[in-house]
Design a protein around this motif. Sequence first.
Motif, PDB file in Angstrom:
ATOM      1  N   PHE A 105      22.997  20.386   4.787  1.00 43.85           N
ATOM      2  CA  PHE A 105      22.842  18.927   4.807  1.00 43.85           C
ATOM      3  C   PHE A 105      22.342  18.464   6.172  1.00 43.85           C
ATOM      4  N   PHE A 106      22.969  18.952   7.242  1.00 47.42           N
ATOM      5  CA  PHE A 106      22.549  18.566   8.584  1.00 47.42           C
ATOM      6  C   PHE A 106      21.110  19.002   8.863  1.00 47.42           C
ATOM      7  N   TYR A 107      20.735  20.140   8.328  1.00 43.89           N
ATOM      8  CA  TYR A 107      19.379  20.657   8.504  1.00 43.89           C
ATOM      9  C   TYR A 107      18.363  19.673   7.915  1.00 43.89           C
ATOM     10  N   ALA A 108      18.623  19.218   6.680  1.00 49.92           N
ATOM     11  CA  ALA A 108      17.727  18.259   6.028  1.00 49.92           C
ATOM     12  C   ALA A 108      17.678  16.943   6.792  1.00 49.92           C
ATOM     13  N   VAL A 109      18.820  16.475   7.268  1.00 52.73           N
ATOM     14  CA  VAL A 109      18.880  15.228   8.028  1.00 52.73           C
ATOM     15  C   VAL A 109      18.077  15.341   9.323  1.00 52.73           C
ATOM     16  N   SER A 110      18.212  16.461  10.009  1.00 51.57           N
ATOM     17  CA  SER A 110      17.519  16.626  11.294  1.00 51.57           C
ATOM     18  C   SER A 110      16.006  16.584  11.124  1.00 51.57           C
ATOM     19  N   ILE A 111      15.502  17.119  10.026  1.00 50.33           N
ATOM     20  CA  ILE A 111      14.056  17.070   9.781  1.00 50.33           C
ATOM     21  C   ILE A 111      13.596  15.624   9.648  1.00 50.33           C
ATOM     22  N   GLY A 112      14.334  14.821   8.880  1.00 49.48           N
ATOM     23  CA  GLY A 112      13.969  13.424   8.710  1.00 49.48           C
ATOM     24  C   GLY A 112      14.005  12.652  10.012  1.00 49.48           C
ATOM     25  N   LEU A 129       8.902  21.809  17.550  1.00 50.80           N
ATOM     26  CA  LEU A 129       9.684  22.613  18.488  1.00 50.80           C
ATOM     27  C   LEU A 129      11.171  22.616  18.103  1.00 50.80           C
ATOM     28  N   GLY A 130      11.693  21.442  17.800  1.00 52.32           N
ATOM     29  CA  GLY A 130      13.105  21.355  17.448  1.00 52.32           C
ATOM     30  C   GLY A 130      13.450  22.082  16.168  1.00 52.32           C
ATOM     31  N   ILE A 131      12.651  21.850  15.122  1.00 51.19           N
ATOM     32  CA  ILE A 131      12.940  22.477  13.825  1.00 51.19           C
ATOM     33  C   ILE A 131      12.751  23.979  13.881  1.00 51.19           C
ATOM     34  N   LEU A 132      11.708  24.453  14.529  1.00 50.32           N
ATOM     35  CA  LEU A 132      11.466  25.895  14.599  1.00 50.32           C
ATOM     36  C   LEU A 132      12.504  26.600  15.471  1.00 50.32           C
ATOM     37  N   THR A 133      12.992  25.918  16.500  1.00 56.44           N
ATOM     38  CA  THR A 133      14.069  26.489  17.306  1.00 56.44           C
ATOM     39  C   THR A 133      15.301  26.726  16.439  1.00 56.44           C
ATOM     40  N   LEU A 199      18.138  27.618  27.026  1.00 56.65           N
ATOM     41  CA  LEU A 199      19.542  27.718  27.445  1.00 56.65           C
ATOM     42  C   LEU A 199      20.400  26.645  26.777  1.00 56.65           C
ATOM     43  N   VAL A 200      19.879  25.427  26.716  1.00 58.00           N
ATOM     44  CA  VAL A 200      20.637  24.334  26.097  1.00 58.00           C
ATOM     45  C   VAL A 200      20.759  24.562  24.588  1.00 58.00           C
ATOM     46  N   ALA A 201      19.683  25.021  23.949  1.00 55.55           N
ATOM     47  CA  ALA A 201      19.732  25.304  22.512  1.00 55.55           C
ATOM     48  C   ALA A 201      20.782  26.366  22.202  1.00 55.55           C
ATOM     49  N   THR A 202      20.874  27.373  23.065  1.00 50.30           N
ATOM     50  CA  THR A 202      21.875  28.428  22.876  1.00 50.30           C
ATOM     51  C   THR A 202      23.285  27.869  22.998  1.00 50.30           C
ATOM     52  N   ALA A 203      23.486  26.996  23.971  1.00 52.22           N
ATOM     53  CA  ALA A 203      24.804  26.380  24.148  1.00 52.22           C
ATOM     54  C   ALA A 203      25.160  25.514  22.943  1.00 52.22           C
ATOM     55  N   LEU A 204      24.199  24.749  22.441  1.00 51.39           N
ATOM     56  CA  LEU A 204      24.454  23.901  21.278  1.00 51.39           C
ATOM     57  C   LEU A 204      24.742  24.742  20.036  1.00 51.39           C
ATOM     58  N   ASN A 214      23.192  22.671  13.105  1.00 49.06           N
ATOM     59  CA  ASN A 214      21.944  22.419  12.389  1.00 49.06           C
ATOM     60  C   ASN A 214      21.414  21.011  12.637  1.00 49.06           C
ATOM     61  N   LEU A 215      22.226  20.196  13.251  1.00 49.48           N
ATOM     62  CA  LEU A 215      21.805  18.857  13.652  1.00 49.48           C
ATOM     63  C   LEU A 215      21.579  18.783  15.155  1.00 49.48           C
ATOM     64  N   THR A 216      22.526  19.339  15.917  1.00 46.57           N
ATOM     65  CA  THR A 216      22.441  19.217  17.376  1.00 46.57           C
ATOM     66  C   THR A 216      21.345  20.082  17.988  1.00 46.57           C
ATOM     67  N   VAL A 217      21.121  21.282  17.443  1.00 46.58           N
ATOM     68  CA  VAL A 217      20.115  22.169  18.032  1.00 46.58           C
ATOM     69  C   VAL A 217      18.702  21.605  17.887  1.00 46.58           C
ATOM     70  N   PRO A 218      18.248  21.252  16.681  1.00 41.91           N
ATOM     71  CA  PRO A 218      16.869  20.738  16.597  1.00 41.91           C
ATOM     72  C   PRO A 218      16.659  19.421  17.318  1.00 41.91           C
ATOM     73  N   ILE A 219      17.598  18.492  17.168  1.00 38.65           N
ATOM     74  CA  ILE A 219      17.433  17.197  17.823  1.00 38.65           C
ATOM     75  C   ILE A 219      17.583  17.337  19.335  1.00 38.65           C
ATOM     76  N   GLY A 220      18.572  18.106  19.771  1.00 36.80           N
ATOM     77  CA  GLY A 220      18.773  18.313  21.200  1.00 36.80           C
ATOM     78  C   GLY A 220      17.606  19.021  21.857  1.00 36.80           C
ATOM     79  N   SER A 221      17.081  20.052  21.209  1.00 42.81           N
ATOM     80  CA  SER A 221      15.952  20.800  21.770  1.00 42.81           C
ATOM     81  C   SER A 221      14.706  19.938  21.865  1.00 42.81           C
ATOM     82  N   ALA A 222      14.411  19.208  20.788  1.00 46.34           N
ATOM     83  CA  ALA A 222      13.219  18.354  20.770  1.00 46.34           C
ATOM     84  C   ALA A 222      13.332  17.238  21.800  1.00 46.34           C
ATOM     85  N   ALA A 223      14.486  16.590  21.851  1.00 47.20           N
ATOM     86  CA  ALA A 223      14.678  15.487  22.794  1.00 47.20           C
ATOM     87  C   ALA A 223      14.583  15.973  24.237  1.00 47.20           C
TER      88      ALA A 223
END
Length: 240
Positions: A105-112, A129-133, A199-204, A214-223
């Motif tokens: 669910f979080f994965y689908a939300v993050s894409i939107g 970048l965020g989604i592929l990470t 490094l931040v993506a790994t921590a998230l 599945n929400l914090t990694v793509p959004i955090g990485s992209a942002a």
Amino acid sequence: MLTTFPGLESILPLWLQISTAAAWVLLVILIAWGVSRFTNSEPEIIRKIVHIGTGNVILLAWWLNIPAIVGITASILGSIITLLSYIFPILPGINSVGRQSLGTFFYAVSIGILVAWFWYLQQPQYAALGILTMAWGDGLAALIGQRFGKHKYKIFGSNKSWEGSLTMTFISFLISMFILLETQGNTWQTWAISIVVALVATALEAFSFLGIDNLTVPIGSAALAYFLTQILVLNSIAKY
């Protein structure tokens, strides 16, 4: 300026662009179904095939410049279907009924969210970048960690391995580098941003309670990649 592959969106009509993206997602699901049906693969393998495969649709959306409303609508529909799948066996092998995770669910939300955000800014490379990470980094980290992870650690009840986390760091770095090299060139800022994002993506990813990574990694990485680019790259250009 919108970063796309020139000409592709003008060659293909909109209906064919959308059909191409939909066909890719369908192909991934069929592959996952085939592996589940005709092999003895573990359920986690099936989930990661879908996890990694569907994430790549963001590249088609970027390259073909598919309208944001299409991605947002698909995200909403996907979110509804995945929520229902936690109650009913709509997606057997991908979600298990009663499974204590909202990751899909979080994965689908993050894409939107990322499509809405970065298509509006005309910077779709950061959504990719965020989604592929998340797709490749988290997907391969889970597979490597489960199969080869010998050195374990635990964060808030989640069992992780250093092997999986190092895989996450390495893959996240490669994805960031490839995308940023393509869009902003080979500069020290590109390398620095890629390292920090990895490094931040790994921590998230290490904080994966209920699949929230599945929400914090793509959004955090992209942002992070976007804002660091504004600070390090654009400010540097402005000085000249």
